[in-house]
Design an enzyme around this catalytic site. Sequence first.
Site, PDB file in Angstrom:
ATOM      1  CG  HIS A 509      -2.401   2.555  11.627  1.00 40.86           C
ATOM      2  ND1 HIS A 509      -1.173   1.455  12.281  1.00 40.86           N
ATOM      3  CD2 HIS A 509      -2.659   2.888  12.645  1.00 40.86           C
ATOM      4  CE1 HIS A 509      -1.175   1.218  13.318  1.00 40.86           C
ATOM      5  NE2 HIS A 509      -2.480   1.549  13.492  1.00 40.86           N
ATOM      6  NE  ARG A 510      -1.165   2.623   3.253  1.00 42.01           N
ATOM      7  CZ  ARG A 510      -1.219   2.971   2.211  1.00 42.01           C
ATOM      8  NH1 ARG A 510      -1.900   2.334   1.110  1.00 42.01           N
ATOM      9  NH2 ARG A 510      -0.150   4.077   1.869  1.00 42.01           N
TER      10      ARG A 510
END
Length: 537
Positions: A509-510
Amino acid sequence: MAIKEFKLPDVGEGVAEGELVTWHVAPGDTVEEDQVVAEVETDKALVDVPSPYNGTVSELRAEEGEMVPVGDVIITFEVEGEGEEDTAESSDGEQVTADDAGDGDDAGDAADESAEETTDTAETERTSGRVFASPSVRRLARELGVDIGSVSGSGPSGRVTESDVQAAADSGSDGDDADSGGPRSVSFSGKSAVSKRGDAGNGEVASGSASADAAGREKTLAAPATRRIADEEGVNIDDVPASEERDGEAFVTPEAVREYAQAQREAQAADAKALSEEADAGEVAAESGSESEPETASEPAASGPAAGERVPYRGVRRAIGDQMERSKYTAPHVTHHDDVDVTDLVELREDLKPLAEEQGVSLTYMPFVMKAVVAALKEFPYVNAQLDEENEEIVLRDEYNVGVAAATDVGLMVPVVRGVDGKGLSDLARDMNEKVEKARERKISREEMQGGTFTITNIGGIGGEYATPIINYPEVAILALGAIKEKPRVVDGDVVPRKVLTLSLSVDHRVVDGAVAAQFTNKVKEYLANPKLLMLE
């Protein structure tokens, strides 16, 4: 007759020990050079250990199941024609006389001084080390006119394979590239690790021709004691920077040899550290108990530990665990679930299977999924990326190398199929099947499990539908495939049975937002629901 000791080779890449799994010989057995005498497991792979001699097994110095440090003697051989009157062969293949071999390190400066007169003309031709190759490979090298001693081996323990010889013949170099570098090091993973030379911190050297010829000289003057030190350190004396010059030729001292050997070790350690992230990620898979073949369930091991036993946590199993922990606690995972009607895909595969079988290829659903994934990756490059945390950059990869998780008796491995965007279904199926089989047999090389940009794992082979797979770090996404099942779907207002495939996409999700993950999955679904679109890819 002479007794020769064989040590567990320095595997490099940070591996310091291996478990001796199986002996294939016993004391008294006659062996030939390159005959497999044992199997050793490291945290990287299970590999064959070949005999370096023709002779008779004298003694086995390690027990099956024992952890053996690199450099420990594991077996001794009785070798004919190498007695005290004969020449003693050093570890890197140089020949020194019995008198020379008797010169110990205690000779010190006295030996160096005497060597100035007695060995002014002593020269050593550059050697590439003992060559591990089967008789058939040696025969092929002779037929193609290739000097097998100059070919860098890519097989287990640095063994030269037929493909290595063929590549040398095709390039017309006869392995010149292998000779241009430093000494060869043996690696269980099949990768010949070549350490840095000259500029790797070798210490001060004299100016002039001696230093200019530091790498790969054809002539080197050195005392017998110095040559023995080079043998013990496992370095080629022709690659050691010369500290002096005598009669116009490079002269190497014991101190120069030791400094060079230390610089090699430091360079290898630095290289291994720099490559460890990518190497570790390429060798182990994301979490799930899948096989690479969607329609084939994973078979349990024929034999294994029973309930109540304590199983050592080491080798490949520990490498998998370390990678999973690192991935899970480094990349914040988010998993997107969906399903797709693949009725048309099932029918298309049934039509193409007989044609593939005529070409000797087993066509599963995986090549279709790989093509669909790559087509979607081209539209959503952030899913085919890597986060360079040190430089604070997101690297959008322009390669499409897809890893396919394969279940083995020691856990998941991820063979990587390179250049998926440039291959057809038959080529993909053939490449994938070969690498998966090699992984299951524990014969796959390190390079074949590196460089992936996206991973696919199949839980459907053992009956699953949805999962939350762990990303094959440092990649940023992994797709899990469920089982294809017949389910009711509404088509043109009617409820009809359709073939449905479930999808589970985990992302870092980064780098990948939830919306991008959903859009990417939708694009994969589009290609799988309309498989004829894949023919255009």
